[in-house]
Design a protein around this motif. Structure first.
Motif, PDB file in Angstrom:
ATOM      1  N   HIS A  35       0.864  -1.245   0.029  1.00 31.59           N
ATOM      2  CA  HIS A  35       0.010   0.069   0.115  1.00 31.59           C
ATOM      3  C   HIS A  35       1.007   1.322   0.022  1.00 31.59           C
TER       4      HIS A  35
ATOM      5  N   HIS B 225      -5.943   0.010  -1.870  1.00 31.74           N
ATOM      6  CA  HIS B 225      -7.272   0.033  -1.470  1.00 31.74           C
ATOM      7  C   HIS B 225      -8.010   0.510  -2.646  1.00 31.74           C
TER       8      HIS B 225
ATOM      9  N   HIS C 170       2.144  -1.361   4.836  1.00 34.37           N
ATOM     10  CA  HIS C 170       1.586  -0.159   4.766  1.00 34.37           C
ATOM     11  C   HIS C 170       2.582   0.822   5.416  1.00 34.37           C
TER      12      HIS C 170
ATOM     13  N   ASP D 278      -3.827   3.867   1.940  1.00 37.02           N
ATOM     14  CA  ASP D 278      -3.364   4.054   3.404  1.00 37.02           C
ATOM     15  C   ASP D 278      -1.988   3.884   3.859  1.00 37.02           C
TER      16      ASP D 278
HETATM   17 FE    FE Z   1      -5.061  -0.815   4.734  1.00 35.29          FE
END
Ligand code: FE
Ligand code: AMP
Ligand code: FE
Ligand code: ZN
Length: 287
Positions: free
Chosen positions: A9, A39, A250, A14
């Motif tokens: 990500h 996402h 992330h 995020d």
């Molecule tokens: Fe996430």
């Protein structure tokens, strides 16, 4: 041959790193290829692909779509997407519109609980990409309403919590349809979050998804136990599905998982990418 990471990500959703930063980071770490799987958006892919070309590093344009499911959650990965495909983009715009309607409702709920938070603050915390609950969590943490990111989810943001607002989701059939239309290879992400009751229930479920266009299972994932990995691998092999893997990175500061290696245990061979390409070429020739 080197190693890969097919679940990452960026700031387009995020994540903490920009797409170009994540590509440079992956190269520094000695990986051979990555997929950018934000996402509900492909907005980070272009920048990632350009950076990859610039520094000579293989970047796979991808996505992670949340699909309607209960009691657990279902995420579907798409790899090698044609990110400019009109139908894909129309579907993703619909998701963005739904988010735009949801986010102010979360602000409103938090305000009603006496929390001083504005939508502007959340947008600023999002780094310019899509706005989601993790950005609300960051603001709540910054403003000391909670002591940790996780506490923000547990008290306010997770399903059923005080400021939770449901999000529109496509069905698996719809998500798999637009991924396939955009020439992507669709893979069921981290099956351990589905909340399935045992192997045979999962088997039936996967079988149904195959009928809707599923091509693989994300077998290798930091949150899968050794037993789950073995189970998912057996299932994939049994139905001739691809086995993929990734860390769901992330940003290290979020959960301690690092790109390519997770908590140190992951080592995903490049042959996974070759298998994905073979499936993609086969489905393209069948169109
Ligand atoms: Fe996430
Ligand atoms: P959203 O897309 O706005 O619904 O936010 C979903 C993101 O929030 C997920 O991708 C996770 O990164 C994060 N998330 C969801 N549920 C939790 C939870 N219970 N604890 C921590 N993070 C979560
Ligand atoms: Fe996910
Ligand atoms: Zn993810």
């Amino acid at each position: 041959m080197g190693y890969i990471d097919l679940h990452l990500h960026t700031t387009a959703s995020d994540g903490v790193l920009r797409p170009s930063e994540i590509v440079r980071y992956a190269k520094e770490k000695g990986l051979q290829a990555i997929a950018i799987t934000d996402h509900d958006t492909v907005d980070g892919c272009e920048e990632g692909l350009l950076e990859g070309e610039k520094i000579g590093f293989e970047v796979i344009p991808g996505i992670e779509i949340s699909a309607e499911h209960s009691p657990g959650s279902m995420h579907i990965l798409g790899f090698f997407l044609d990110i400019h495909h009109p139908f894909l983009n129309e579907r993703l715009e619909y998701l963005q519109k739904a988010r735009a309607e949801r986010n102010p409702k979360i602000v409103e709920k938090l305000n009603r609980l006496g929390i001083d938070i504005t939508f502007k603050e959340v947008v600023e915390a999002s780094g310019g990409g899509q706005v989601g609950r993790p950005h609300f969590a960051n603001v709540l943490l910054e403003k000391k309403y909670v002591r940790s990111f996780q506490e923000a989810f547990d008290r306010f943001l997770k399903k059923g919590a005080l400021a939770y607002v449901d999000k529109f989701r496509f069905t698996s059939k719809e998500a798999l349809h637009f991924i396939n239309e955009a020439k992507g290879v669709a893979v069921l992400a981290h099956p351990n979050t589905l909340g399935m009751n045992g192997y045979s229930e999962l088997e039936k479920f996967v079988h149904k998804l195959m009928g809707e266009g599923l091509k693989g299972i994300e077998v290798y994932y930091p949150e899968h136990s050794a037993v789950e990995v073995a189970q998912f691998k057996t299932l994939a092999d049994r139905y001739g599905l691809l086995s993929t893997g990734g860390t769901d990175y992330h940003g290290m500061e979020k959960n301690g998982l690092d790109i390519g290696v997770g908590r140190g245990e992951m080592k995903l061979p490049y042959s996974i990418v070759e298998n994905l390409k073979a499936v993609r070429n086969r489905s393209l020739s069948e169109r």
